[in-house]
Design a protein around this motif. Structure first.
Motif, PDB file in Angstrom:
ATOM      1  N   PRO A   1      42.082  37.786  37.825  1.00  0.00           N
ATOM      2  CA  PRO A   1      40.750  37.184  37.622  1.00  0.00           C
ATOM      3  C   PRO A   1      40.427  36.950  36.149  1.00  0.00           C
ATOM      4  N   ALA A   2      40.972  37.784  35.266  1.00  0.00           N
ATOM      5  CA  ALA A   2      40.680  37.640  33.834  1.00  0.00           C
ATOM      6  C   ALA A   2      41.212  36.328  33.280  1.00  0.00           C
ATOM      7  N   ARG A   3      42.236  35.780  33.916  1.00  0.00           N
ATOM      8  CA  ARG A   3      42.852  34.538  33.420  1.00  0.00           C
ATOM      9  C   ARG A   3      42.475  33.316  34.243  1.00  0.00           C
ATOM     10  N   LEU A   4      41.635  33.513  35.247  1.00  0.00           N
ATOM     11  CA  LEU A   4      41.239  32.398  36.106  1.00  0.00           C
ATOM     12  C   LEU A   4      39.870  31.872  35.687  1.00  0.00           C
ATOM     13  N   ASP A   5      39.811  30.588  35.336  1.00  0.00           N
ATOM     14  CA  ASP A   5      38.533  29.932  35.039  1.00  0.00           C
ATOM     15  C   ASP A   5      38.036  29.327  36.350  1.00  0.00           C
ATOM     16  N   VAL A   6      37.202  30.071  37.061  1.00  0.00           N
ATOM     17  CA  VAL A   6      36.907  29.701  38.436  1.00  0.00           C
ATOM     18  C   VAL A   6      35.475  30.093  38.810  1.00  0.00           C
ATOM     19  N   GLU A   7      34.876  29.263  39.667  1.00  0.00           N
ATOM     20  CA  GLU A   7      33.574  29.583  40.250  1.00  0.00           C
ATOM     21  C   GLU A   7      33.747  30.083  41.693  1.00  0.00           C
ATOM     22  N   VAL A   8      34.710  29.456  42.408  1.00  0.00           N
ATOM     23  CA  VAL A   8      35.010  29.852  43.789  1.00  0.00           C
ATOM     24  C   VAL A   8      36.532  29.930  43.935  1.00  0.00           C
ATOM     25  N   LEU A   9      36.998  31.053  44.459  1.00  0.00           N
ATOM     26  CA  LEU A   9      38.433  31.222  44.730  1.00  0.00           C
ATOM     27  C   LEU A   9      38.627  31.317  46.243  1.00  0.00           C
ATOM     28  N   ILE A  10      39.429  30.397  46.773  1.00  0.00           N
ATOM     29  CA  ILE A  10      39.731  30.400  48.213  1.00  0.00           C
ATOM     30  C   ILE A  10      41.143  30.937  48.429  1.00  0.00           C
ATOM     31  N   LEU A  11      41.258  31.905  49.327  1.00  0.00           N
ATOM     32  CA  LEU A  11      42.578  32.390  49.741  1.00  0.00           C
ATOM     33  C   LEU A  11      42.763  32.059  51.215  1.00  0.00           C
ATOM     34  N   ASN A  12      43.746  31.207  51.492  1.00  0.00           N
ATOM     35  CA  ASN A  12      44.055  30.838  52.874  1.00  0.00           C
ATOM     36  C   ASN A  12      45.083  31.839  53.419  1.00  0.00           C
TER      37      ASN A  12
ATOM     38  N   LEU B   1      42.300  43.220  47.651  1.00  0.00           N
ATOM     39  CA  LEU B   1      41.274  42.202  47.914  1.00  0.00           C
ATOM     40  C   LEU B   1      39.892  42.678  47.442  1.00  0.00           C
ATOM     41  N   GLU B   2      39.589  43.956  47.640  1.00  0.00           N
ATOM     42  CA  GLU B   2      38.311  44.498  47.183  1.00  0.00           C
ATOM     43  C   GLU B   2      38.203  44.426  45.660  1.00  0.00           C
ATOM     44  N   GLY B   3      39.324  44.793  44.993  1.00  0.00           N
ATOM     45  CA  GLY B   3      39.331  44.727  43.532  1.00  0.00           C
ATOM     46  C   GLY B   3      39.171  43.305  43.032  1.00  0.00           C
ATOM     47  N   LEU B   4      39.822  42.363  43.721  1.00  0.00           N
ATOM     48  CA  LEU B   4      39.721  40.949  43.356  1.00  0.00           C
ATOM     49  C   LEU B   4      38.291  40.453  43.548  1.00  0.00           C
ATOM     50  N   GLN B   5      37.680  40.832  44.656  1.00  0.00           N
ATOM     51  CA  GLN B   5      36.304  40.397  44.945  1.00  0.00           C
ATOM     52  C   GLN B   5      35.316  40.952  43.911  1.00  0.00           C
ATOM     53  N   GLU B   6      35.495  42.239  43.534  1.00  0.00           N
ATOM     54  CA  GLU B   6      34.603  42.855  42.550  1.00  0.00           C
ATOM     55  C   GLU B   6      34.766  42.222  41.172  1.00  0.00           C
ATOM     56  N   ALA B   7      36.023  41.930  40.790  1.00  0.00           N
ATOM     57  CA  ALA B   7      36.276  41.308  39.483  1.00  0.00           C
ATOM     58  C   ALA B   7      35.679  39.907  39.422  1.00  0.00           C
ATOM     59  N   LEU B   8      35.797  39.150  40.513  1.00  0.00           N
ATOM     60  CA  LEU B   8      35.221  37.808  40.555  1.00  0.00           C
ATOM     61  C   LEU B   8      33.697  37.868  40.524  1.00  0.00           C
ATOM     62  N   GLU B   9      33.142  38.835  41.217  1.00  0.00           N
ATOM     63  CA  GLU B   9      31.680  38.982  41.271  1.00  0.00           C
ATOM     64  C   GLU B   9      31.107  39.261  39.890  1.00  0.00           C
ATOM     65  N   LYS B  10      31.825  40.075  39.079  1.00  0.00           N
ATOM     66  CA  LYS B  10      31.371  40.372  37.726  1.00  0.00           C
ATOM     67  C   LYS B  10      31.365  39.117  36.856  1.00  0.00           C
ATOM     68  N   LYS B  11      32.251  38.152  37.171  1.00  0.00           N
ATOM     69  CA  LYS B  11      32.314  36.893  36.434  1.00  0.00           C
ATOM     70  C   LYS B  11      31.344  35.865  36.995  1.00  0.00           C
ATOM     71  N   GLY B  12      30.659  36.251  38.068  1.00  0.00           N
ATOM     72  CA  GLY B  12      29.748  35.305  38.704  1.00  0.00           C
ATOM     73  C   GLY B  12      30.456  34.350  39.631  1.00  0.00           C
ATOM     74  N   ALA B  13      31.659  34.678  40.041  1.00  0.00           N
ATOM     75  CA  ALA B  13      32.432  33.826  40.949  1.00  0.00           C
ATOM     76  C   ALA B  13      32.411  34.422  42.354  1.00  0.00           C
ATOM     77  N   THR B  14      32.874  33.629  43.330  1.00  0.00           N
ATOM     78  CA  THR B  14      32.844  34.037  44.739  1.00  0.00           C
ATOM     79  C   THR B  14      34.244  33.939  45.348  1.00  0.00           C
ATOM     80  N   LEU B  15      34.575  34.932  46.179  1.00  0.00           N
ATOM     81  CA  LEU B  15      35.841  34.921  46.911  1.00  0.00           C
ATOM     82  C   LEU B  15      35.584  34.471  48.345  1.00  0.00           C
ATOM     83  N   VAL B  16      36.345  33.476  48.788  1.00  0.00           N
ATOM     84  CA  VAL B  16      36.242  32.971  50.162  1.00  0.00           C
ATOM     85  C   VAL B  16      37.608  33.133  50.835  1.00  0.00           C
TER      86      VAL B  16
END
Length: 545
Positions: free
Chosen positions: A459-470, A485-500
């Motif tokens: 997540p630290a290297r991803l410039d993203v607002e929404v990350l989709i994992l199929n 997945l929980e760690g990824l979701q929390e890291a994205l949330e701190k950046k203001g991004a959303t995991l779908v």
């Protein structure tokens, strides 16, 4: 967990049993009983006990395995695979503690059968099975060098390197008469088999039995100066053995546990492999848990009569099938045949030369190995080669327990590596809006793959607002995968991004719900497929504009 219901195959077999079937079982049982005689004596001597111990093992254990087992045609008794283990226990702890270890192994086998562990034995990779089978073949052949060549000295050490050193030291004491008789026995067996192929009626008499009879006759007629059962063991007692209680020395109970586990594990593997081999030949499917229970009962009972460890014998079981045996009655007849031989002809055993029995064991050792698998190794992956060869070498140089443990560990590590190698995250191959990233995940989201995915989707290297994992092609998710997945979701949330997440199968959806991650993400961020996930991502981005 429910316990296995005790239901021997004999109960099924006697329903609609006919005179014709009994005649075939009677003939097959007699044939296998005669074949089992030289093997039982030879395996017992090689294990460091008297020949009568092997015969009574074949009688007692053979009867119980047939009467209470889960296979229609399994023949039980002492086998060559046990020799290195039993000889090592006798050398280190004595005969009485070897019997105690066998008794303990029997209890373990009964527990394994009751708790339905029979199917788990099939999880042992074929590379490990072939490795230790071939290794046991080498160890078995090496154990007979002393008797084969009539070397002097006492009992050989159980440890490989010490044994080889002693054999080299004893080389000058070779008895040429013993070596010649042993080689003649091997030649007689091979010659009888060739004759049987040309004249099928000759094949009614097992080659091993003819090798025993003719080899003994040579030794007696030529008055060869070699050891015999009479000179080493004072013959075989005629009559029933005295019953004794196989109680372990309490001071050595802890040291006997590992050998007992080894006996139980090897007995389980060999018996179930034997039953599986002949299933297709008789049109039946064995019950692995019932078979383990019968093996356990056999190994509990055998030590009370001075018997050694027993299991299903692949060669004798196959002979039973070829001779026409189709029900457990054939195995019972095999045990009764041996009993009659002991009660009637035991005094004749004093003439049997030890080199003849050593030759029979060597032939068995050569036959039990799947040596062609070494030539085929070049066709398989390095993972398979390393696992097989490591198991083989460890069996020869150390012992079966270490070999199976390391073999299973290697197989597991290679499987984990292969699964993480197959687990990938690939960018979705379509043009996406800025701030939106989507990946197709394939493989298994488990503990062995999370480090790889963590590096790809940091997540630290991803410039993203929404990350989709199929996750449509994710086979399963374990707790480590959920944690990632929980760690990824929390890291994205701190950046203001959303995991779908989308495309969840039954198992992934279930574990996400049970872990609480599904509730954290929210029902709107768990989509049916990638199209729905892309629509959800647009909604999130539109809300933020």
């Amino acid at each position: 967990m429910s316990l296995h219901r005790f239901h021997p195959k004999l109960q099924e077999a006697i329903e609609g049993y006919t005179k014709h079937r009994f005649a075939r079982d009677l003939s097959a049982g007699f044939t296998v009983g005669v074949l089992a005689l030289p093997l039982a004596m030879a395996f017992a001597i090689a294990s460091g006990v008297s020949p009568s111990a092997g015969i009574w093992t074949a009688i007692i254990a053979g009867f119980i395995i047939s009467a209470f087992g889960g296979s229609l045609v399994q023949i039980g008794g002492p086998t060559g695979a046990f020799i290195p283990i039993l000889y090592g226990i006798v050398a280190a702890h004595g005969v009485s503690n070897m019997l105690a270890a066998t008794f303990m192994a029997g209890i373990l086998l009964v527990v394994m059968g009751l708790t339905r562990m029979g199917n788990l034995i099939r999880f042992i990779p074929i590379s490990v099975v072939i490795g230790f089978t071939n290794g046991i073949g080498v160890v078995l052949a090496l154990s007979q060098v002393k008797d084969f060549f009539g070397l002097g000295g006492g009992a050989l050490p159980a440890e490989f390197f010490a044994r080889m050193r002693v054999l080299v030291e004893l080389a000058p004491t070779v008895n040429p008469y013993a070596a010649a008789l042993a080689l003649a026995t091997v030649a007689l067996k091979a010659g009888w088999e060739m004759l049987a192929r040309r004249y099928p009626r000759v094949g009614a008499v097992p080659a091993l039995l003819m090798a025993l009879l003719l080899g003994t006759a040579l030794g007696v007629v030529l008055e060869l100066p070699v050891e015999t059962i009479g000179s080493r063991f004072n013959g075989i007692p005629q009559g029933l053995p005295a019953i004794s209680f196989p109680l372990p020395d309490l001071s050595r109970l802890g040291s006997l546990l590992a050998p007992a586990i080894t006996i139980a594990l090897l007995g389980a593997i060999e018996s179930l492999l034997s039953a599986r081999v002949v299933d297709s030949q008789v049109g039946d499917r064995h019950d692995p848990n019932q078979e383990l229970m019968a093996q356990g009962l056999a190994n509990i009972a055998s030590p009370f009569f001075g018997g050694i460890a027993a299991t299903g014998a692949i060669a004798r079981t196959s002979t039973n099938v070829r001779a026409g045996g189709r029900t457990p009655v054939a195995g019972i007849v095999h045990a009764l045949t041996l009993l009659i031989i002991v009660l009637v002809a035991a005094p004749l055993a004093v003439w049997v030369p030890i080199p003849v029995l050593a030759a029979i064991v060597v032939v068995t050792a050569v036959r039990m190995g799947e040596w062609h698998e070494f030539a085929r190794l070049r066709h398989f992956s390095w993972n398979y080669r390393i696992t097989l060869l490591a198991t083989f070498l460890l069996t020869v140089l150390f012992d079966l327990t270490v070999a199976v443990e390391i073999g299973m560990l290697l197989a597991s590590l290679f499987f984990i590596y292969r699964m993480q190698d197959l687990t990938v995250a690939e960018p979705l191959g379509v043009q996406l809006r800025p701030g939106l990233l989507a990946f197709d995940l394939r493989g298994s989201l488990f503990f062995g793959a999370v480090a790889k995915l963590d590096a790809q989707l940091d997540p630290a290297r991803l410039d993203v607002e929404v990350l989709i994992l199929n996750l449509r092609e994710i086979l399963n998710i374990d707790t480590s995968g959920v944690d990632w997945l929980e760690g990824l979701q929390e890291a994205l949330e701190k950046k203001g991004a959303t995991l779908v997440l989308c495309g969840l199968g039954k198992q992934p959806r279930s574990i996400l719900q049970r872990s609480g991650l599904a509730a954290q993400l929210g029902v709107h961020n768990l989509c049916v497929d990638i199209e729905a996930a892309l629509l959800r991502a647009r909604e999130i981005q539109n809300e933020r504009e």
